[in-house]
Motif scaffolding. Sequence first.
Motif, short mmCIF file in Angstrom:
data_model
loop_
_atom_site.label_atom_id
_atom_site.label_comp_id
_atom_site.label_asym_id
_atom_site.label_seq_id
_atom_site.Cartn_x
_atom_site.Cartn_y
_atom_site.Cartn_z
N VAL A 72 0.84 -1.20 0.00
CA VAL A 72 0.00 0.00 0.00
C VAL A 72 0.88 1.25 0.00
O VAL A 72 0.69 2.16 -0.82
N LYS A 73 1.86 1.29 0.90
CA LYS A 73 2.77 2.44 0.96
C LYS A 73 3.61 2.53 -0.30
O LYS A 73 3.86 3.62 -0.83
N ASP A 74 4.05 1.39 -0.79
CA ASP A 74 4.87 1.38 -1.99
C ASP A 74 4.08 1.87 -3.20
O ASP A 74 4.62 2.58 -4.06
N LEU A 75 2.80 1.52 -3.27
CA LEU A 75 1.95 1.97 -4.37
C LEU A 75 1.84 3.49 -4.39
O LEU A 75 1.93 4.13 -5.44
N VAL A 76 1.67 4.08 -3.23
CA VAL A 76 1.60 5.54 -3.13
C VAL A 76 2.91 6.16 -3.63
O VAL A 76 2.90 7.12 -4.41
N ALA A 77 4.04 5.59 -3.22
CA ALA A 77 5.34 6.12 -3.62
C ALA A 77 5.57 5.97 -5.12
O ALA A 77 6.08 6.89 -5.78
N VAL A 78 5.18 4.84 -5.68
CA VAL A 78 5.34 4.61 -7.12
C VAL A 78 4.46 5.58 -7.90
O VAL A 78 4.91 6.19 -8.89
N LYS A 80 3.42 8.48 -6.98
CA LYS A 80 4.01 9.82 -6.83
C LYS A 80 5.18 9.99 -7.80
O LYS A 80 5.31 11.03 -8.46
N GLN A 81 6.02 8.97 -7.90
CA GLN A 81 7.18 9.05 -8.80
C GLN A 81 6.74 9.11 -10.26
O GLN A 81 7.30 9.85 -11.06
N MET A 82 5.70 8.35 -10.61
CA MET A 82 5.18 8.38 -11.98
C MET A 82 4.65 9.78 -12.32
O MET A 82 4.90 10.29 -13.42
N LEU A 83 3.95 10.39 -11.38
CA LEU A 83 3.44 11.74 -11.60
C LEU A 83 4.58 12.75 -11.73
O LEU A 83 4.49 13.69 -12.53
N MET A 84 5.64 12.55 -10.98
CA MET A 84 6.79 13.45 -11.07
C MET A 84 7.45 13.36 -12.44
O MET A 84 7.88 14.38 -13.00
#
Length: 105
Positions: A72-78, A80-84
């Motif tokens: 779940v936490k990793d999905l949020v981080a991924v 976020k990185q995709m949006l960046m």
Amino acid sequence: MAQKKSDILDSLISQLEKKQADISCFLDLIDDYMALYDIKKKLKTDIKKRGVSYEAQSASGKATIIKQNQSVKDLVAVNKQMLMILDKLGLTTEKTIRDDDDDKL
């Protein structure tokens, strides 16, 4: 509405081409984006399989504990990185260039 990976890749490259920004360093960022896309799919699969939390045995093996699924936490981080990456490429909803064919849909 599930998109095919190849459709997403084609769309990203097309947007860069229309901006005349389809150069090696930006195309490499798109490769990074697509690698993150694969990771995102795997994380979502894990969350569907195990849930947001799951039961596991304690280190001693004597008790069952509830653990939060790290996916779940990793999905949020991924995400976020995709949006960046999209942001750095200047690919936002405000700057999307539509094909003539898209208007007919």
